[in-house]
Design an enzyme around this catalytic site. Structure first.
Site, mmCIF file in Angstrom:
data_model
loop_
_atom_site.group_PDB
_atom_site.id
_atom_site.type_symbol
_atom_site.label_atom_id
_atom_site.label_comp_id
_atom_site.label_asym_id
_atom_site.label_seq_id
_atom_site.Cartn_x
_atom_site.Cartn_y
_atom_site.Cartn_z
ATOM 1 C CG ASP A 136 -2.119 1.073 0.867
ATOM 2 O OD1 ASP A 136 -2.044 1.549 -0.097
ATOM 3 O OD2 ASP A 136 -3.140 0.859 1.715
HETATM 4 C C1 BGC Z 1 -5.088 3.364 0.240
HETATM 5 C C2 BGC Z 1 -5.280 2.417 -0.894
HETATM 6 C C3 BGC Z 1 -5.080 2.906 -2.092
HETATM 7 C C4 BGC Z 1 -3.828 3.722 -2.416
HETATM 8 C C5 BGC Z 1 -3.616 4.249 -3.672
HETATM 9 C C6 BGC Z 1 -3.943 4.179 -0.030
HETATM 10 O O1 BGC Z 1 -3.667 5.287 0.684
HETATM 11 O O2 BGC Z 1 -4.948 2.820 1.409
HETATM 12 O O3 BGC Z 1 -6.531 1.684 -0.548
HETATM 13 O O4 BGC Z 1 -5.149 2.090 -3.239
HETATM 14 O O5 BGC Z 1 -3.943 4.541 -1.228
HETATM 15 O O6 BGC Z 1 -4.087 5.348 -3.910
#
Ligand code: BGC
Length: 722
Positions: free
Chosen positions: A264
């Site tokens: 993530d």
């Molecule tokens: C979130 C994810 C997301 C990623 C990319 C993160 O902050 O937890 O769910 O896919 O950002 O945008």
């Protein structure tokens, strides 16, 4: 490309080039004038590192992505294309209801259709992969990200995660036109943060993790999702992005996932904050060894892996393995032959927000609304004088926190929707403001007075209240899950002058609506209904569509119950509702039961469900029992009912949830129509992780309930024998 060609390509790549493939950066570094690295470059990438990145996130548009791809490939030593990824959570430009609402539809085909439309629109805009579905199980309404999940039940979540994967990816391979790859997230257990605070520690027993939390991810893996994203949290005190057992043992070996694992956002570097790595370099080593292939938005991999390999601290084989998986995905998407995939400006113009997509969004939205209460108030009649009051009458910000590409201009407000219904006389008033900043009050005396005056003149009042869309979603946990004071004041004053109040509730999570539920004549939860929300709400309010949604997550009595869900264990001192006994598992000031449980939801018609009939009273492994009921529409309107089957293990080697959803069917019945609904009970459905952590069923007595909510008492029993 053939697999052997991919291996040849890999062997030709330099170590730097390979490490580059393992970096993902945002599109903000790519501008007209080339690569720009301003203050947003907190990871401290050099221009060269950005240039080497293997994938990009968060940027869309066929023209823009074509340009970036072309330029990038020209400079990439082996002309390897980028993968363009983004968060397409509930639609791209045509926004569908938030996933928690989609859960309430109990309608996998509809959810699949929504995902397929999102894929079509985003593929035309040049995207190759979406960071969806989020298969995290959620049970604590304080957590802002419950809106991104389909709810509190492992079985329902599994069915819908699978439906989304099918919708995005299709069944003819990722190269197929209008298809994009899916990414399951957040592996694992992100939906259970302590006290509902985002990014907080997760404490789950091995059994709860295995039996409740992992099944939905597994369904999505089995459905063939191309990618998995790690979660921010720790599990058993080990952060997921450095959790070798989780990624290599559970995900890859036990679940059989062989696609790409991405961290993530910044999660690899966060291993340092978690206190399991002393610096970026150690974090990179931990993540790589755990099996994380792509580093999203930190410089851990790009600044440390080379040195680690050269020092002999990590094996280059691990890098090769990761890069091969990434190249494989690019190949499956067909990017080596067609690096732009379906990105096409004219398709983009033709597809985005087209009539067909809007109609699907409207249909889906209406199926996600949950009618919690209705004292002969709804539907509205066109001859009635109705005052539509509240901040959500006019607001078009009804597309949820993750709809990065949704716009107010494209969205139908409630006022737009009801004005088209041709009612004789309607009035509208805002009543109060709905500031994005939760600390602002939103109260304005003149708005309140105007609303109260209108309410007094009307036959009925529809109060459109709720949370701002940014009060749920990532980093939007709430300690109080009530409506803002000014909305409660508006509710009380309006209700005092006109008791015929229907509350239409816009929210990203279950809220504490005790007072509203008690005093209003009707409550309709519409979540964040998306682009066509206004039309869909009007369809349901005026009875053109009969509501059929069922809660995908319990509405707590108050925040003190959180987490509250139907699948709890019995405890050694079970509480019988209404009993005055003290030394049992209960609160002394509030009930144990949620205000409205999972699976609950009314219709404008009524249904009866006959007693459960079983085809046999016992079965041995390998056999089945047929459980059936007759469902009848006893009201005067056509409607849909979600018939739900729950199973409960009376006595096992470990304590079991009171009941677990194991099947559901949505049936549409004309007034007076009756239909048999049948479920098969098979031995596999009775399996769980036993005292030895083996996944087995145990002989003994089981209960089966079939009804229209998780608290149905329509019960029968059977035995599983050797
Ligand atoms: C979130 C994810 C997301 C990623 C990319 C993160 O902050 O937890 O769910 O896919 O950002 O945008």
């Amino acid at each position: 490309m053939e697999q052997s060609q991919l291996v040849t390509l890999l062997n030709e790549m330099s170590l730097e080039e390979k490490i580059g493939q393992m970096l993902q950066v945002t599109g903000m570094f790519f501008e007209e004038e080339g690569i720009v690295t301003g203050p947003e470059n907190i990871a401290g990438y050099t221009e060269d590192e950005i240039r080497q990145a293997g994938s990009m996130l968060g940027t869309v548009g066929a023209e823009r992505l074509k340009k970036i791809q072309k330029e990038y490939m020209e400079k990439q030593p082996h002309h390897i294309p980028l993968i363009f990824m983004s968060d397409i959570i509930n639609g791209f430009r045509t926004i569908f209801p938030i996933p928690l609402a989609q859960g309430c539809s109990f309608h996998p085909e509809l959810v699949e259709e929504g995902a397929a439309i999102a894929a079509k629109e985003s593929a035309a805009a040049g995207l190759h992969l979406t960071f969806s579905p989020m298969a995290d199980l959620v049970r604590d309404a304080r957590w802002g990200r419950v809106m991104e999940s389909t709810g509190e039940d492992p079985f329902l979540n599994g069915c819908l995660a699978k439906a989304m994967v099918k919708g995005y990816q299709g069944t003819d391979g990722l190269k197929a036109k209008g298809k994009i790859a899916a990414c399951i997230k957040h592996f694992a257990g992100y939906g259970a943060p302590t006290a509902g605070r985002d990014y907080h520690t997760v404490e789950l027993s091995q059994r709860t993790l295995q039996d409740d939390y992992l099944p939905a991810y597994k369904e999505a893996v089995d459905a063939g999702a191309a990618m998995v994203m790690t979660s921010f949290n720790t599990l058993d005190r080990i952060p997921s992005s450095g959790n070798r057992k989780l990624m290599r043992e559970i995900l890859r070996k036990e679940m059989g996932f062989n696609g790409v694992v991405i961290s993530d956002w910044a999660a690899i570097e966060e291993l340092v904050c978690h206190g399991v790595a002393k610096d970026q370099k150690e974090a990179a080593k931990l993540a790589l060894e755990a099996g994380v292939d792509i580093d999203m938005m930190t410089s851990c991999y790009c600044k440390s892996l080379k040195e680690l390999v050269e020092a002999g601290a990590v094996s280059e084989l691990l890098i090769d393995e990761a890069v091969l998986r990434i190249l494989n995905l690019k190949n499956e998407l067909g990017l080596f032959e067609n690096p732009y995939k379906d990105g096409d400006v004219s398709d983009e113009n033709a597809l985005i927000l087209c009539r067909e997509h809007r109609e699907a969004a409207r249909r889906m939205a209406a199926e996600t609304f949950v009618l919690l209460k209705n004292d002969k108030m709804l539907p509205l009649a066109k001859k009635e004088k109705v005052a539509f009051i509240g901040p959500y009458v006019l607001s078009r910000e009804t597309y949820g926190a993750w709809s990065m590409f949704g716009t107010c201009e494209a969205t139908v407000s409630l006022e737009d929707g009801v004005r088209k219904k041709g009612a004789l006389e309607i009035f509208t008033a805002k009543g109060c403001d709905l500031p994005e900043d939760i600390r602002e009050t939103g109260a304005r005396e003149e708005l309140l007075q105007e609303a109260v005056a209108l309410a007094g003149k009307a036959d009925k009042v529809v109060l459109a209240l709720g949370e701002h869309r940014m009060w749920s979603g990532e980093a939007a946990s709430r300690g109080e899950i009530t409506l803002p004071d000014c909305q409660m004041e508006l509710f009380r004053q309006v209700q005092a002058v006109n008791p015929n109040v229907a509350v239409v509730l816009y929210c990203g999570r279950p809220l504490d609506i005790r007072e509203i539920s008690e005093k209003s004549a009707a409550v309709l939860v519409v979540w964040m209904p998306g682009t066509e929300g206004g039309n869909a709400v009007a369809d349901v309010l005026y009875g053109d569509t009969n509501p059929s949604g069922k809660l995908s997550m319990s509405f707590p009595y108050c925040v003190g119950q959180a987490p509250v869900f139907y699948g709890q264990l019995c405890t050694g001192r079970p509480f019988q509702e209404g009993s005055q006994e003290k030394y049992v598992s209960r609160y002394i000031d509030i009930p144990n039961k949620p205000l409205y449980p999972f699976g609950y939801g009314l219709s404008y018609t009524e249904f009866t469900v006959s007693p459960v009939e079983l085809s046999g009273k016992q079965m041995s492994k390998g056999e089945q029992i047929k459980a059936s009921v007759m469902v009848k529409n006893t009201g005067t309107r056509k409607g849909q009912e979600v018939v739900q089957m729950y199973l409960g293990d009376v006595c096992g080697s470990v304590a079991r949830p009171r009941r677990e959803l194991k099947g559901f069917r949505k049936v549409c019945l004309e007034p007076g129509e009756e239909r048999e609904v049948c479920f098969e009970i098979r031995e596999e459905m009775l399996r769980f992780h036993d005292i030895n952590m083996d996944y087995v069923s145990e002989t003994g007595e089981f209960k089966v309930w079939i009804g229209n909510s998780s608290d149905t008492e329509n019960e029968a029993a059977f035995l599983l024998i050797e």
